[in-house]
Scaffold this motif. Structure first.
Motif, PDB file in Angstrom:
ATOM      1  N   GLN A 119       0.931  -1.239  -0.108  1.00 54.98           N
ATOM      2  CA  GLN A 119       0.066   0.087   0.012  1.00 54.98           C
ATOM      3  C   GLN A 119       0.759   1.294   0.063  1.00 54.98           C
ATOM      4  O   GLN A 119       0.565   2.243  -0.837  1.00 54.98           O
ATOM      5  CB  GLN A 119      -0.750  -0.036   1.334  1.00 54.98           C
ATOM      6  N   GLY A 120       1.966   1.275   0.879  1.00 55.22           N
ATOM      7  CA  GLY A 120       2.878   2.350   0.723  1.00 55.22           C
ATOM      8  C   GLY A 120       3.374   2.530  -0.487  1.00 55.22           C
ATOM      9  O   GLY A 120       3.713   3.851  -0.843  1.00 55.22           O
ATOM     10  N   VAL A 121       4.034   1.703  -1.099  1.00 58.46           N
ATOM     11  CA  VAL A 121       4.646   1.680  -2.564  1.00 58.46           C
ATOM     12  C   VAL A 121       3.623   2.423  -3.403  1.00 58.46           C
ATOM     13  O   VAL A 121       4.052   3.164  -3.977  1.00 58.46           O
ATOM     14  CB  VAL A 121       5.171   0.257  -2.932  1.00 58.46           C
ATOM     15  N   LEU A 122       2.606   1.831  -3.391  1.00 62.27           N
ATOM     16  CA  LEU A 122       1.582   2.216  -4.258  1.00 62.27           C
ATOM     17  C   LEU A 122       1.030   4.021  -3.996  1.00 62.27           C
ATOM     18  O   LEU A 122       0.941   4.732  -5.008  1.00 62.27           O
ATOM     19  CB  LEU A 122       0.151   1.694  -4.581  1.00 62.27           C
ATOM     20  N   GLY A 123       1.047   4.002  -2.711  1.00 58.20           N
ATOM     21  CA  GLY A 123       0.662   5.494  -2.495  1.00 58.20           C
ATOM     22  C   GLY A 123       1.796   6.509  -2.818  1.00 58.20           C
ATOM     23  O   GLY A 123       1.309   7.564  -2.943  1.00 58.20           O
ATOM     24  N   ARG A 124       2.890   6.163  -2.600  1.00 57.81           N
ATOM     25  CA  ARG A 124       3.960   6.879  -2.856  1.00 57.81           C
ATOM     26  C   ARG A 124       4.321   7.210  -4.598  1.00 57.81           C
ATOM     27  O   ARG A 124       5.346   8.025  -4.857  1.00 57.81           O
ATOM     28  CB  ARG A 124       5.344   6.434  -2.156  1.00 57.81           C
ATOM     29  N   LEU A 125       3.559   6.386  -5.056  1.00 60.77           N
ATOM     30  CA  LEU A 125       3.833   6.709  -6.462  1.00 60.77           C
ATOM     31  C   LEU A 125       2.837   8.260  -6.720  1.00 60.77           C
ATOM     32  O   LEU A 125       3.248   8.985  -8.025  1.00 60.77           O
ATOM     33  CB  LEU A 125       2.830   5.671  -7.317  1.00 60.77           C
ATOM     34  N   PHE A 126       2.169   8.498  -5.938  1.00 66.73           N
ATOM     35  CA  PHE A 126       1.413  10.005  -6.134  1.00 66.73           C
ATOM     36  C   PHE A 126       1.778  10.805  -5.148  1.00 66.73           C
ATOM     37  O   PHE A 126       1.790  12.086  -5.474  1.00 66.73           O
ATOM     38  CB  PHE A 126      -0.115   9.651  -5.761  1.00 66.73           C
ATOM     39  N   HIS A 127       2.165  10.743  -3.750  1.00 71.44           N
ATOM     40  CA  HIS A 127       2.559  11.532  -2.936  1.00 71.44           C
ATOM     41  C   HIS A 127       3.939  10.914  -2.063  1.00 71.44           C
ATOM     42  O   HIS A 127       3.658   9.741  -1.598  1.00 71.44           O
ATOM     43  CB  HIS A 127       1.436  11.335  -1.878  1.00 71.44           C
ATOM     44  N   ASP A 128       5.053  11.601  -2.307  1.00 68.27           N
ATOM     45  CA  ASP A 128       6.319  11.130  -1.771  1.00 68.27           C
ATOM     46  C   ASP A 128       6.301  10.759  -0.280  1.00 68.27           C
ATOM     47  O   ASP A 128       6.993   9.570   0.047  1.00 68.27           O
ATOM     48  CB  ASP A 128       7.450  12.038  -1.798  1.00 68.27           C
ATOM     49  N   ASP A 129       5.233  11.357   0.559  1.00 70.85           N
ATOM     50  CA  ASP A 129       5.306  11.034   1.864  1.00 70.85           C
ATOM     51  C   ASP A 129       4.039  10.295   2.198  1.00 70.85           C
ATOM     52  O   ASP A 129       3.663  10.254   3.705  1.00 70.85           O
ATOM     53  CB  ASP A 129       5.246  12.348   2.553  1.00 70.85           C
ATOM     54  N   TYR A 130       3.337   9.694   1.381  1.00 73.62           N
ATOM     55  CA  TYR A 130       2.307   9.028   1.813  1.00 73.62           C
ATOM     56  C   TYR A 130       2.748   7.981   2.774  1.00 73.62           C
ATOM     57  O   TYR A 130       3.827   7.146   2.902  1.00 73.62           O
ATOM     58  CB  TYR A 130       1.841   7.848   0.432  1.00 73.62           C
ATOM     59  N   ARG A 131       2.051   7.625   3.941  1.00 76.30           N
ATOM     60  CA  ARG A 131       2.312   6.738   5.079  1.00 76.30           C
ATOM     61  C   ARG A 131       1.287   5.739   5.062  1.00 76.30           C
ATOM     62  O   ARG A 131      -0.162   5.845   5.142  1.00 76.30           O
ATOM     63  CB  ARG A 131       2.273   7.676   6.177  1.00 76.30           C
ATOM     64  N   ALA A 132       1.503   4.502   4.965  1.00 75.73           N
ATOM     65  CA  ALA A 132       0.768   3.228   5.144  1.00 75.73           C
ATOM     66  C   ALA A 132       1.264   2.632   6.379  1.00 75.73           C
ATOM     67  O   ALA A 132       2.353   2.379   6.615  1.00 75.73           O
ATOM     68  CB  ALA A 132       1.049   2.558   3.960  1.00 75.73           C
ATOM     69  N   ASP A 133       0.298   2.014   6.999  1.00 80.88           N
ATOM     70  CA  ASP A 133       0.391   0.988   8.279  1.00 80.88           C
ATOM     71  C   ASP A 133      -0.899  -0.244   8.148  1.00 80.88           C
ATOM     72  O   ASP A 133      -1.591  -0.213   7.501  1.00 80.88           O
ATOM     73  CB  ASP A 133       0.560   1.886   9.415  1.00 80.88           C
ATOM     74  N   ALA A 134      -0.624  -0.917   9.363  1.00 81.03           N
ATOM     75  CA  ALA A 134      -1.517  -1.776   9.464  1.00 81.03           C
ATOM     76  C   ALA A 134      -2.992  -1.449   9.493  1.00 81.03           C
ATOM     77  O   ALA A 134      -3.875  -1.996   8.944  1.00 81.03           O
ATOM     78  CB  ALA A 134      -1.072  -2.609  10.733  1.00 81.03           C
ATOM     79  N   ALA A 135      -3.247  -0.091  10.118  1.00 78.92           N
ATOM     80  CA  ALA A 135      -4.453   0.277  10.045  1.00 78.92           C
ATOM     81  C   ALA A 135      -5.129   1.023   8.665  1.00 78.92           C
ATOM     82  O   ALA A 135      -6.368   0.515   8.538  1.00 78.92           O
ATOM     83  CB  ALA A 135      -4.683   1.588  11.162  1.00 78.92           C
ATOM     84  N   SER A 136      -4.119   1.588   8.054  1.00 77.47           N
ATOM     85  CA  SER A 136      -4.738   1.842   6.676  1.00 77.47           C
ATOM     86  C   SER A 136      -4.983   0.718   5.882  1.00 77.47           C
ATOM     87  O   SER A 136      -5.742   0.499   4.976  1.00 77.47           O
ATOM     88  CB  SER A 136      -3.799   2.753   6.080  1.00 77.47           C
ATOM     89  N   TYR A 137      -4.121  -0.272   6.102  1.00 78.35           N
ATOM     90  CA  TYR A 137      -4.330  -1.642   5.175  1.00 78.35           C
ATOM     91  C   TYR A 137      -5.409  -2.215   5.501  1.00 78.35           C
ATOM     92  O   TYR A 137      -6.074  -2.719   4.665  1.00 78.35           O
ATOM     93  CB  TYR A 137      -3.222  -2.462   4.940  1.00 78.35           C
ATOM     94  N   ALA A 138      -5.575  -2.291   6.896  1.00 79.56           N
ATOM     95  CA  ALA A 138      -6.998  -3.105   7.392  1.00 79.56           C
ATOM     96  C   ALA A 138      -8.205  -2.388   6.599  1.00 79.56           C
ATOM     97  O   ALA A 138      -9.344  -2.902   6.383  1.00 79.56           O
ATOM     98  CB  ALA A 138      -6.932  -3.263   8.805  1.00 79.56           C
ATOM     99  N   ALA A 139      -8.251  -1.012   6.654  1.00 79.65           N
ATOM    100  CA  ALA A 139      -9.182  -0.298   6.281  1.00 79.65           C
ATOM    101  C   ALA A 139      -9.450  -0.378   4.766  1.00 79.65           C
ATOM    102  O   ALA A 139     -10.585  -0.690   4.345  1.00 79.65           O
ATOM    103  CB  ALA A 139      -8.907   1.233   6.619  1.00 79.65           C
ATOM    104  N   ALA A 140      -8.417  -0.475   4.027  1.00 82.56           N
ATOM    105  CA  ALA A 140      -8.652  -0.797   2.600  1.00 82.56           C
ATOM    106  C   ALA A 140      -9.175  -2.089   2.288  1.00 82.56           C
ATOM    107  O   ALA A 140      -9.898  -2.342   1.411  1.00 82.56           O
ATOM    108  CB  ALA A 140      -7.197  -0.613   2.012  1.00 82.56           C
ATOM    109  N   ARG A 141      -8.851  -3.044   3.303  1.00 84.36           N
ATOM    110  CA  ARG A 141      -9.352  -4.443   2.977  1.00 84.36           C
ATOM    111  C   ARG A 141     -10.888  -4.574   3.126  1.00 84.36           C
ATOM    112  O   ARG A 141     -11.553  -4.878   2.420  1.00 84.36           O
ATOM    113  CB  ARG A 141      -8.640  -5.597   3.871  1.00 84.36           C
ATOM    114  N   ARG A 142     -11.387  -3.840   4.386  1.00 87.93           N
ATOM    115  CA  ARG A 142     -12.771  -3.880   4.850  1.00 87.93           C
ATOM    116  C   ARG A 142     -13.380  -3.081   3.541  1.00 87.93           C
ATOM    117  O   ARG A 142     -14.581  -3.469   3.132  1.00 87.93           O
ATOM    118  CB  ARG A 142     -13.032  -3.386   6.082  1.00 87.93           C
ATOM    119  N   LEU A 143     -12.879  -1.965   3.052  1.00 86.31           N
ATOM    120  CA  LEU A 143     -13.492  -1.145   1.908  1.00 86.31           C
ATOM    121  C   LEU A 143     -13.700  -2.071   0.807  1.00 86.31           C
ATOM    122  O   LEU A 143     -14.794  -2.020   0.083  1.00 86.31           O
ATOM    123  CB  LEU A 143     -12.722   0.024   1.728  1.00 86.31           C
TER     124      LEU A 143
END
Length: 281
Positions: A119-143
């Motif tokens: 998730q972080g690798v993909l996010g940083r294609l758009f924003h150099d400081d994109y921050r991914a963690d367990a919480a953001s990935y869990a949110a993406a899975r539920r969504l």
């Protein structure tokens, strides 16, 4: 062979599993992405789920935009430019999560690290400081799962505020950018499927001797479903036992849509179509 399920007022479903038929439908301009309401009760309920999950600030994520949607071509061109810029492996190696991905795929790290790292690798294609963690990935899975989960579970997520919190977290991390939201909330799951397949393959004897083409053939992931709506009556040999119009339709549970599953890589492998009332028999 196409299979049709029709319960008037409830559901009208066409499922196609032949790869050639899927490609025929995918190339037909009368099939397109849309969130237009229509169809039976199940169609409308599924469509409501899509809106609740994948529409932000009144705009659908790119996966739900039609061919002629305003700005779609410009967004695709911008995405192509970004991907071209980072096509060199050296660009990926500079990402702070790259080593974590490599270690996890090679079986030298925890498998749980794959999701946030991808998730972080993909996010940083758009924003150099994109921050991914367990919480953001869990949110993406539920969504991503929300349109397909049971009705009671979906109701609980809405009433408890879980869906709202997940959407807010992903929206904030993406800074409200639709392409970033799509990459980190939806597309990341296709990447994860590929990475998990690579991890499993790497653990098998003889994996190191496989060619790049063989590895890609085994590991490339594709979307579970492709959403299409039939915008005009469609008469095609794959839609019915006898050739007759099959009216504007929708995918895999969503109203007026046609969906592709995955028997063929890199294209999907089964379509499900839902007619809109009055557009066909």
């Amino acid at each position: 062979m196409a299979r049709r399920v029709h319960i008037p007022g409830l559901i009208n479903l066409l499922e196609v599993t032949d790869p050639g038929e899927i490609r025929l439908l995918d190339a037909d301009s009368r099939l397109d992405r849309s969130l237009a309401a229509g169809g039976g009760l199940i169609n409308r309920l599924r469509l409501a789920r899509l809106r609740q999950a994948l529409v932000f600030d009144g705009e659908p994520l790119p996966a739900l935009l039609g061919r002629d949607a305003e700005g779609r071509e410009a967004r695709h061109a911008e995405l192509g430019r970004r991907l071209d810029e980072c096509a060199d492996i050296a660009s990926w190696r500079r990402d702070p999560a790259f080593e974590s991905l490599v270690a996890a795929v090679a079986g030298q790290g925890e498998g749980e690290a794959l999701g946030p790292a991808a998730q972080g690798v993909l996010g940083r294609l758009f924003h150099d400081d994109y921050r991914a963690d367990a919480a953001s990935y869990a949110a993406a899975r539920r969504l991503n799962d929300y349109p397909r989960i049971g009705a009671l579970k979906a109701l609980f997520q809405r009433l408890s505020g879980r869906l709202r919190r997940d959407r807010r977290l992903l929206h904030e991390r993406a800074r409200g950018d639709a392409m970033t939201l799509h990459a980190t909330g939806v597309a990341v799951h296709n990447l994860m499927e590929s990475l998990e397949s690579m991890r499993a393959l790497a653990a098998t004897p003889g994996a190191a001797s496989l060619s790049s083409a063989a590895v890609l053939g085994r590991c490339l992931g594709v979307p579970e479903t492709l959403l299409r709506q039939m915008l005009a009556p469609l008469a095609t040999w794959c839609c019915c036992a006898s050739p007759r119009p099959f009216g504007p339709a929708a995918t895999r549970g969503w109203p007026s849509w046609a969906t592709a599953g995955r028997a063929v890589r890199p294209s999907a492998s089964s379509w499900r179509c839902w007619p809109i009332p009055g557009a066909g028999p």
